[in-house]
Design an enzyme around this catalytic site. Structure first.
Site, PDB file in Angstrom:
ATOM      1  N   ARG A  23       0.813  -1.225   0.000  1.00  6.03           N
ATOM      2  CA  ARG A  23       0.000   0.000   0.000  1.00  6.03           C
ATOM      3  C   ARG A  23       0.838   1.262   0.000  1.00  6.03           C
ATOM      4  O   ARG A  23       0.363   2.332  -0.341  1.00  6.03           O
ATOM      5  CB  ARG A  23      -0.908   0.022   1.239  1.00  6.03           C
ATOM      6  CG  ARG A  23      -1.876  -1.128   1.296  1.00  6.03           C
ATOM      7  CD  ARG A  23      -2.521  -1.214   2.661  1.00  6.03           C
ATOM      8  NE  ARG A  23      -1.485  -1.533   3.662  1.00  6.03           N
ATOM      9  CZ  ARG A  23      -1.685  -1.505   4.966  1.00  6.03           C
ATOM     10  NH1 ARG A  23      -2.857  -1.154   5.455  1.00  6.03           N
ATOM     11  NH2 ARG A  23      -0.701  -1.809   5.793  1.00  6.03           N
ATOM     12  N   GLN A  46       4.078  25.386  18.586  1.00  6.75           N
ATOM     13  CA  GLN A  46       3.530  26.087  17.435  1.00  6.75           C
ATOM     14  C   GLN A  46       3.998  25.416  16.149  1.00  6.75           C
ATOM     15  O   GLN A  46       5.136  24.938  16.071  1.00  6.75           O
ATOM     16  CB  GLN A  46       4.005  27.547  17.457  1.00  6.75           C
ATOM     17  CG  GLN A  46       3.458  28.412  16.353  1.00  6.75           C
ATOM     18  CD  GLN A  46       3.867  29.868  16.551  1.00  6.75           C
ATOM     19  OE1 GLN A  46       3.719  30.423  17.631  1.00  6.75           O
ATOM     20  NE2 GLN A  46       4.364  30.484  15.507  1.00  6.75           N
ATOM     21  N   ASN A  48       4.066  26.013  11.795  1.00  2.00           N
ATOM     22  CA  ASN A  48       3.911  26.981  10.706  1.00  2.00           C
ATOM     23  C   ASN A  48       4.180  26.305   9.375  1.00  2.00           C
ATOM     24  O   ASN A  48       4.917  25.318   9.308  1.00  2.00           O
ATOM     25  CB  ASN A  48       4.893  28.145  10.857  1.00  2.00           C
ATOM     26  CG  ASN A  48       4.638  28.964  12.094  1.00  2.00           C
ATOM     27  OD1 ASN A  48       3.524  29.065  12.585  1.00  2.00           O
ATOM     28  ND2 ASN A  48       5.689  29.552  12.629  1.00  2.00           N
ATOM     29  N   ARG A  59      14.766  32.464   2.314  1.00  6.51           N
ATOM     30  CA  ARG A  59      14.205  32.989   3.565  1.00  6.51           C
ATOM     31  C   ARG A  59      15.232  32.748   4.659  1.00  6.51           C
ATOM     32  O   ARG A  59      15.619  31.619   4.912  1.00  6.51           O
ATOM     33  CB  ARG A  59      12.886  32.300   3.903  1.00  6.51           C
ATOM     34  CG  ARG A  59      11.792  32.573   2.875  1.00  6.51           C
ATOM     35  CD  ARG A  59      10.505  31.891   3.293  1.00  6.51           C
ATOM     36  NE  ARG A  59       9.463  32.038   2.312  1.00  6.51           N
ATOM     37  CZ  ARG A  59       8.479  32.951   2.376  1.00  6.51           C
ATOM     38  NH1 ARG A  59       8.435  33.800   3.387  1.00  6.51           N
ATOM     39  NH2 ARG A  59       7.563  32.998   1.445  1.00  6.51           N
ATOM     40  N   HIS A  62      17.201  33.520  10.217  1.00  5.02           N
ATOM     41  CA  HIS A  62      16.400  34.017  11.335  1.00  5.02           C
ATOM     42  C   HIS A  62      16.644  33.246  12.626  1.00  5.02           C
ATOM     43  O   HIS A  62      16.958  32.059  12.597  1.00  5.02           O
ATOM     44  CB  HIS A  62      14.916  33.900  10.991  1.00  5.02           C
ATOM     45  CG  HIS A  62      14.550  34.570   9.713  1.00  5.02           C
ATOM     46  ND1 HIS A  62      13.644  34.027   8.838  1.00  5.02           N
ATOM     47  CD2 HIS A  62      14.962  35.724   9.153  1.00  5.02           C
ATOM     48  CE1 HIS A  62      13.504  34.820   7.789  1.00  5.02           C
ATOM     49  NE2 HIS A  62      14.301  35.862   7.951  1.00  5.02           N
ATOM     50  N   LYS A  72      13.629  24.420  16.483  1.00  7.22           N
ATOM     51  CA  LYS A  72      12.786  24.181  15.320  1.00  7.22           C
ATOM     52  C   LYS A  72      12.979  22.739  14.858  1.00  7.22           C
ATOM     53  O   LYS A  72      14.101  22.227  14.847  1.00  7.22           O
ATOM     54  CB  LYS A  72      13.148  25.108  14.154  1.00  7.22           C
ATOM     55  CG  LYS A  72      12.858  26.557  14.412  1.00  7.22           C
ATOM     56  CD  LYS A  72      13.258  27.397  13.199  1.00  7.22           C
ATOM     57  CE  LYS A  72      13.076  28.877  13.482  1.00  7.22           C
ATOM     58  NZ  LYS A  72      13.522  29.697  12.343  1.00  7.22           N
ATOM     59  N   TYR A 132       7.126  23.668   9.785  1.00  7.24           N
ATOM     60  CA  TYR A 132       7.948  23.899  10.978  1.00  7.24           C
ATOM     61  C   TYR A 132       7.148  23.546  12.224  1.00  7.24           C
ATOM     62  O   TYR A 132       5.981  23.893  12.336  1.00  7.24           O
ATOM     63  CB  TYR A 132       8.216  25.391  11.186  1.00  7.24           C
ATOM     64  CG  TYR A 132       8.974  26.166  10.200  1.00  7.24           C
ATOM     65  CD1 TYR A 132      10.233  26.638  10.517  1.00  7.24           C
ATOM     66  CD2 TYR A 132       8.429  26.520   8.971  1.00  7.24           C
ATOM     67  CE1 TYR A 132      10.932  27.426   9.637  1.00  7.24           C
ATOM     68  CE2 TYR A 132       9.130  27.309   8.081  1.00  7.24           C
ATOM     69  CZ  TYR A 132      10.379  27.762   8.423  1.00  7.24           C
ATOM     70  OH  TYR A 132      11.072  28.549   7.554  1.00  7.24           O
ATOM     71  N   LYS A 167      13.712  42.991   4.038  1.00  2.91           N
ATOM     72  CA  LYS A 167      14.101  42.829   5.447  1.00  2.91           C
ATOM     73  C   LYS A 167      15.309  41.891   5.573  1.00  2.91           C
ATOM     74  O   LYS A 167      16.262  42.189   6.282  1.00  2.91           O
ATOM     75  CB  LYS A 167      12.924  42.283   6.252  1.00  2.91           C
ATOM     76  CG  LYS A 167      13.246  42.038   7.714  1.00  2.91           C
ATOM     77  CD  LYS A 167      12.055  41.439   8.433  1.00  2.91           C
ATOM     78  CE  LYS A 167      12.420  41.065   9.845  1.00  2.91           C
ATOM     79  NZ  LYS A 167      11.344  40.369  10.541  1.00  2.91           N
ATOM     80  N   ASP A 168      15.277  40.762   4.876  1.00  5.69           N
ATOM     81  CA  ASP A 168      16.381  39.796   4.970  1.00  5.69           C
ATOM     82  C   ASP A 168      17.650  40.328   4.309  1.00  5.69           C
ATOM     83  O   ASP A 168      18.752  39.953   4.698  1.00  5.69           O
ATOM     84  CB  ASP A 168      15.981  38.457   4.352  1.00  5.69           C
ATOM     85  CG  ASP A 168      15.014  37.671   5.234  1.00  5.69           C
ATOM     86  OD1 ASP A 168      14.798  38.060   6.395  1.00  5.69           O
ATOM     87  OD2 ASP A 168      14.476  36.659   4.750  1.00  5.69           O
TER      88      ASP A 168
END
Length: 176
Positions: A23, A46, A48, A59, A62, A72, A132, A167-168
């Site tokens: 399967r 959390q 995301n 990206r 951070h 993470k 994440y 921003k980055d």
């Protein structure tokens, strides 16, 4: 799950152990007990999703500072990414070192990113999605970053001229 140490202190690649039959397969992608058995932070609060339209989207890099540093656990659920983490822990023997690994829907690898690490990725395919799980809620006042092309780290990204937010692009050179 199979936990594979990396050259960065506390960071792991995680392979799924697949139970296969005609399967398809079944695999566990999260087990608090297994993470605790490895001494890893298993307090995930959390989740995301990052969806990226175009190949070459970058990206990062951070992180959050104390008191809201975050762990993470990340995997690519559609498409493929080149995922990069940098150890920014001052007392670490791997301080300022980075690794990059391809995560894809096909290879189903995950990466565990400890507190005190900067994280970013570049998409290797159009229509790429990343999932994440994090140990801390997002606190914008503690959000920080290092520039994706900071000479301190000399990260070797696979695609030149990335699609990247203003921003980055604006993060200053790392001082530490």
């Amino acid at each position: 799950m199979k936990f594979i140490s990396t050259k960065l202190n506390g960071a792991y690649l995680i392979e799924l152990k697949r139970l296969e039959d005609e399967r398809g397969f079944f695999a566990r992608s999260w087990c608090q007990k297994e993470f605790l058995d490895y001494g890893l932070d298993a307090n995930l609060v959390q989740c995301n999703i990052s969806f990226n339209l175009k190949k070459g989207t970058l990206r990062g890099m951070h992180y959050q500072i104390a008191p809201y540093e975050e762990v993470k656990l990340l995997r690519c659920t559609q498409g493929a990414i080149y995922d990069v983490i940098i150890d920014l822990n001052l007392e670490s023997s791997s301080f300022k070192q980075w690794i990059g690994v391809e995560l894809s829907a096909e290879n189903r690898l995950m990466i565990y990113i400890p507190k005190g690490f900067a994280h970013g990725f570049q998409t290797l395919e159009d229509h790429t999605e990343v999932f994440y799980q994090m140990s801390e809620f997002y606190h914008p006042e503690c959000a920080r970053g290092v520039r994706w092309n900071d000479p301190t780290f000399a990260i070797e990204w696979p695609i030149e001229d990335p699609i990247i937010s203003e921003k980055d692009r604006q993060y200053e050179d790392f001082k530490g």
